[in-house]
Design an enzyme around this catalytic site. Structure first.
Site, PDB file in Angstrom:
ATOM      1  N   GLU A 106      36.228  43.844  44.311  1.00  0.00           N
ATOM      2  CA  GLU A 106      36.311  42.801  42.527  1.00  0.00           C
ATOM      3  C   GLU A 106      36.700  41.880  43.090  1.00  0.00           C
ATOM      4  OE1 GLU A 106      35.337  47.268  41.979  1.00  0.00           O
ATOM      5  OE2 GLU A 106      36.963  46.245  42.871  1.00  0.00           O
TER       6      GLU A 106
ATOM      7  N   MET B 242      55.089  29.606  54.851  1.00  0.00           N
ATOM      8  CA  MET B 242      56.635  29.209  53.492  1.00  0.00           C
ATOM      9  C   MET B 242      57.829  30.347  53.503  1.00  0.00           C
ATOM     10  SD  MET B 242      56.295  26.796  52.279  1.00  0.00           S
ATOM     11  CE  MET B 242      55.069  25.340  52.284  1.00  0.00           C
TER      12      MET B 242
ATOM     13  N   PHE C 162      37.562  59.068  31.629  1.00  0.00           N
ATOM     14  CA  PHE C 162      38.126  58.773  33.481  1.00  0.00           C
ATOM     15  C   PHE C 162      37.270  57.438  33.008  1.00  0.00           C
ATOM     16  CE2 PHE C 162      35.266  58.608  36.945  1.00  0.00           C
ATOM     17  CZ  PHE C 162      36.323  59.093  37.877  1.00  0.00           C
ATOM     18  N   GLN C 163      37.833  56.901  34.276  1.00  0.00           N
ATOM     19  CA  GLN C 163      37.669  55.514  34.506  1.00  0.00           C
ATOM     20  C   GLN C 163      37.759  54.433  32.748  1.00  0.00           C
ATOM     21  OE1 GLN C 163      34.800  54.426  37.523  1.00  0.00           O
ATOM     22  NE2 GLN C 163      36.351  55.008  39.087  1.00  0.00           N
TER      23      GLN C 163
ATOM     24  N   LYS D 149      29.381  51.590  28.002  1.00  0.00           N
ATOM     25  CA  LYS D 149      28.054  52.103  28.956  1.00  0.00           C
ATOM     26  C   LYS D 149      26.579  52.453  27.889  1.00  0.00           C
ATOM     27  CE  LYS D 149      26.341  54.680  32.725  1.00  0.00           C
ATOM     28  NZ  LYS D 149      26.629  56.019  32.874  1.00  0.00           N
TER      29      LYS D 149
END
Length: 561
Positions: free
Chosen positions: A51, A466, A113-114, A163
């Protein structure tokens, strides 16, 4: 007509002219992906490997075009994986819309969940965000998000949709979208004051930032520079707003800016700041920054006035509008003597590197030669980023795509996929260090899956370049956790993911490899073996004034301040 929330999402994207989205599906966002399946001939979906890659791709798409980039993710870890990309866009004022889906409304706040409060998490790093709990509000919210992302100072907007909202139905009616136009209103008194300061100046210097790029003000800026007759420097984000090949251009300003720009700004009597926010990497010691000059700042965001550096006067408004207004009233000025002095600095303090070895600067100059200065250059962060900014001559805006404010390692590969998708006619090159490439190199698989012909150049010095440079100069050569000298083979990795892989150890080998990459019809990774001790010069030590810039010769002569 009655549509589900998921169908409304797709129709609203079509309203906005969205042709490409980047994302990764999951349970909470399945309804949206199912609706997207029905419109796959109208909106292209690029399935990234992660993602974060999707958010960087949306960012790269936006930077390359000026349009709003769009990314999609599911709930929980899918949403949180967007956070770094959203923050990157926020720090550089890039317009993206991130659409996430969450658990259903009845499950919110129950540690389902999630489930994650992504709107709460992203509140400090978005221009605005929404959680849409009523399908009746969905279409107008999406439209509002696109306006907010583009209007004034651009930035990212997040829309979180439970959802059940994506499955509920509502009446949808298509709406024509009117263009977001810059505000024409300026304070007349501020404009007159600015004109007075410009006319009075004997040693003016113009400092250009990312605002000049975002406002599409290149033509107005060029006219303004020529009328004022002043030397020009830029920030990392301002690259290409003014042509890097023009005789008045003196290079980047700041920690790794040219000595000419750093000395010139330190000696000018008026610093005209066009769409820049005085980052600490530009100013060095802010108390000693341009201490002999009056400072005149142009910016669309009033919050940037007197935030990091105290200014003399400012004009708040769209950069393009400000410059157009000034150009209408400003007569031709002449600063021949001042420009001659700056030209002498340019001759005395050129950027230099060792030409006999394969080096970062040498590779960048070869890329410039072979692309004729007409590529989209994407970078990661660190030495590779600075060498690209120093040695590639950017002549047009939106041709350098890089994480300036946040400094996101792993940004470049996803952004290059977004840029090439947006501008398929352009050569797109991502310049990376090996440390950055390791962060998100899985996106090579994305480029290979869709046969997106990006060129990935890895300046492989087997260290975190760096950070090691700082350890070398300021930490007594104690290389704590910066050595990457292991057995990872980037050529084999590229081939394993479906891309072409090549290795270069000399300038000649790189020249040949890059020429082959330009003719490839898929992604190419070029592993450039460079020295671990190669550094970015010049440099300003932390806490020092930019007038104390030093380079390799100064260091060898014991002149480091």
């Amino acid at each position: 007509m009655q549509l589900t929330g998921a169908e409304i999402v797709i129709e609203c994207l079509k309203e906005q002219g969205v042709d490409t989205v980047f994302g990764y599906p999951g349970g909470a966002i399945l309804n949206v992906y199912d609706a997207l399946y029905q419109h796959q001939n109208e909106i292209r979906h690029i399935l990234t490997s992660h993602e974060q890659g999707a958010s960087h791709a949306a960012d790269g798409y936006a930077r390359a075009t000026g349009k709003v980039g769009v990314c999609l993710a599911t709930s929980g870890p899918g949403a949180t994986n967007l956070v770094t990309g959203i923050a990157t866009a926020y720090m550089d004022s890039i317009p993206i819309v991130a659409i996430t889906c969450n658990v259903g409304v009845p499950l919110l706040g129950k540690d389902s969940f999630q489930e994650i409060d992504i709107s709460g998490i992203t509140m400090p790093i978005t221009k605005h965000n929404f959680i849409v709990k009523d399908v009746e509000q969905l279409a107008d919210t999406i439209r509002k998000a696109f306006v907010i992302a583009k209007k004034g100072r651009p930035g990212p907007v997040l829309i979180d949709i439970p959802k059940d909202v994506t499955s509920n139905q509502a009446e949808y009616e298509k709406k024509e979208i009117s263009a977001v136009c810059p505000l024409e209103d300026l304070c007349e008194e501020d404009v007159e004051t600015a004109l007075g300061l410009i006319r009075e100046a004997k040693r003016p210097y113009i400092f250009v930032g990312g605002g000049a790029v975002l406002s599409n003000a290149s033509e107005e800026l060029y006219e303004f520079v020529k009328k004022v007759d002043a030397p020009v420097c830029d920030s990392l984000m301002g690259k290409g707003a003014f042509p890097g090949t023009d005789p008045l251009y003196t290079g980047m300003l700041g920690m790794h800016g040219t000595k000419t720009s750093n000395y010139g700004v330190s000696e000018c009597d008026l610093l005209i700041v066009v769409g820049a926010r005085f980052s600490d990497r530009v100013t060095g010691n802010a108390k000693k920054f341009a201490e002999h000059a009056k400072i005149l700042q142009f910016d669309v965001d009033v919050a940037e006035m007197n935030k990091n550096v105290l200014i003399t006067e400012g004009v708040v408004g769209d950069i393009r509008v400000i410059l157009r207004r000034l150009n209408e009233r400003l007569e031709q000025l002449d600063h021949t003597e001042w420009i001659q002095k700056i030209s002498e600095y340019k001759e005395k303090y050129p950027l230099t590197y060792h030409p006999d070895l394969l080096t970062g600067p040498g590779a960048v100059e070869e890329i410039y030669r072979q692309t004729h200065g007409d590529a989209l250059i994407v970078t990661e962060v660190g030495q590779n980023q600075m060498w690209a900014a120093q040695y590639y001559k950017f002549t047009k805006p939106r041709t350098l795509l890089t994480s300036g404010g946040l400094g996101t390692m792993g940004y470049g590969l996803g952004a290059s996929i977004g840029a090439k998708t947006a501008r398929p006619e352009k050569t797109v090159v991502n310049i990376a260090g090996d440390g950055c490439f390791r962060m998100n190199m899985n996106e090579i698989a994305t480029a290979a899956r869709y046969q997106i012909p990006v060129i990935q150049v890895v300046l492989n010095n087997h260290v975190l370049g760096m950070v090691r440079q700082w350890q070398d100069l300021f930490y007594g050569k104690r290389y704590s956790a910066t050595v990457l000298n292991d057995s990872v083979d980037f050529v084999k990795l590229a081939e394993a993911m479906g891309a072409a892989g090549m290795r270069a150890t000399t300038p000649e080998e790189f020249r040949e490899a890059f020429a082959k990459a330009l003719t490839a019809d898929g992604p190419v990774v070029i592993d450039c073996q460079i020295d671990s001790d190669e550094k970015v010069w010049p440099m300003v030590a932390p806490g020092e004034a930019i007038s104390k810039a030093f380079d390799e010769e100064d260091l060898e002569a014991g002149k480091k301040q």
